[in-house]
Design a protein around this motif. Structure first.
Motif, PDB file in Angstrom:
ATOM      1  N   ILE A  14       0.844  -1.203   0.000  1.00  0.00           N
ATOM      2  CA  ILE A  14       0.000   0.000   0.000  1.00  0.00           C
ATOM      3  C   ILE A  14       0.877   1.250   0.000  1.00  0.00           C
ATOM      4  N   VAL A  15       1.902   1.252   0.852  1.00  0.00           N
ATOM      5  CA  VAL A  15       2.817   2.403   0.895  1.00  0.00           C
ATOM      6  C   VAL A  15       3.511   2.571  -0.458  1.00  0.00           C
ATOM      7  N   ALA A  16       4.014   1.479  -1.015  1.00  0.00           N
ATOM      8  CA  ALA A  16       4.721   1.544  -2.303  1.00  0.00           C
ATOM      9  C   ALA A  16       3.807   2.058  -3.407  1.00  0.00           C
ATOM     10  N   ILE A 144      -6.085   9.976  -1.607  1.00  0.00           N
ATOM     11  CA  ILE A 144      -7.123   8.938  -1.612  1.00  0.00           C
ATOM     12  C   ILE A 144      -6.556   7.553  -1.916  1.00  0.00           C
ATOM     13  N   ILE A 145      -5.407   7.493  -2.563  1.00  0.00           N
ATOM     14  CA  ILE A 145      -4.849   6.189  -2.948  1.00  0.00           C
ATOM     15  C   ILE A 145      -4.639   5.281  -1.730  1.00  0.00           C
ATOM     16  N   PRO A 146      -3.861   5.709  -0.720  1.00  0.00           N
ATOM     17  CA  PRO A 146      -3.700   4.807   0.430  1.00  0.00           C
ATOM     18  C   PRO A 146      -5.005   4.599   1.196  1.00  0.00           C
ATOM     19  N   LEU A 147      -5.851   5.618   1.247  1.00  0.00           N
ATOM     20  CA  LEU A 147      -7.123   5.460   1.967  1.00  0.00           C
ATOM     21  C   LEU A 147      -7.989   4.374   1.336  1.00  0.00           C
ATOM     22  N   VAL A 148      -8.097   4.390   0.009  1.00  0.00           N
ATOM     23  CA  VAL A 148      -8.902   3.374  -0.687  1.00  0.00           C
ATOM     24  C   VAL A 148      -8.297   1.991  -0.458  1.00  0.00           C
TER      25      VAL A 148
END
Length: 194
Positions: A14-16, A144-148
């Protein structure tokens, strides 16, 4: 003790992904295929399609929330997966367009004479609104990317208490990004090269 092994398993990914996607998009945004000798026509048909994709994403997100509020978990799951697929499709089209076309500037005018003066007055008053919407749209589309991804992994891991907590943050931000994507398109579309 709660089982969060699935979440731990995906944390590094997710971080990457949350770092790689914005960086790659930023790099590709500046890459023009014509600079590398590819004689491609601008994919000028894409902006209305990817704006529509954003609009559909907003509708799907609202539908998904209504589904879960009505106890339709499987429908909610399918709709959220579809919303992610729509967002990925948007991203691919967005990058493809910007790799084949020059960026459009808000306020570029093709009018003459008195129309220029009228257009300039309207553009001046809308420019600030446009840039506030655009900048918040871009910043939140990165956030929003990590949140999703976290929200989705928590659902996959059936950690629904934690899923609901983060979904209350993820949903309004994702909805804002989807809706403002349409608004940005509608505001810039009169200035696209014809």
């Amino acid at each position: 003790m709660e089982d969060n092994s699935l979440e731990k398993k995906y944390n590094k990914l997710i971080v990457a992904v949350s770092i790689v996607i914005p960086v790659v998009v930023a790099i590709l945004f500046g890459v023009k295929l014509k600079d590398f000798g590819f004689n491609v026509e601008p994919l000028s048909f894409l902006p209305p399609i990817y704006a529509t994709t954003n609009g559909i994403t907003a509708i799907v997100l609202v539908w998904a929330v209504l589904a879960i509020k009505n106890g339709k978990q499987k429908l909610h799951e399918r709709l959220m997966t579809f919303a992610i697929a729509l967002s990925v499709a948007f991203l691919v089209m967005y990058v493809a367009y910007h790799m084949t076309a020059d960026s459009t500037k808000f306020g570029d005018s093709n009018h003459d004479g008195i129309l220029d003066a009228i257009e300039s007055a309207k553009v001046g008053s809308l420019r600030l609104v446009y840039f506030v919407i655009l900048i918040t749209h871009i910043l939140l589309s990165i956030a929003i990317i990590p949140l999703v991804l976290i929200t989705y992994v928590r659902a996959l891991g059936q950690r629904f208490d934690k899923h609901r907590k983060i979904a209350r943050i993820t949903f309004p931000i994702w909805l804002y990004v989807a809706v403002t994507g349409v608004v940005v398109f509608l505001m810039i579309s009169p200035y696209y090269a014809h």
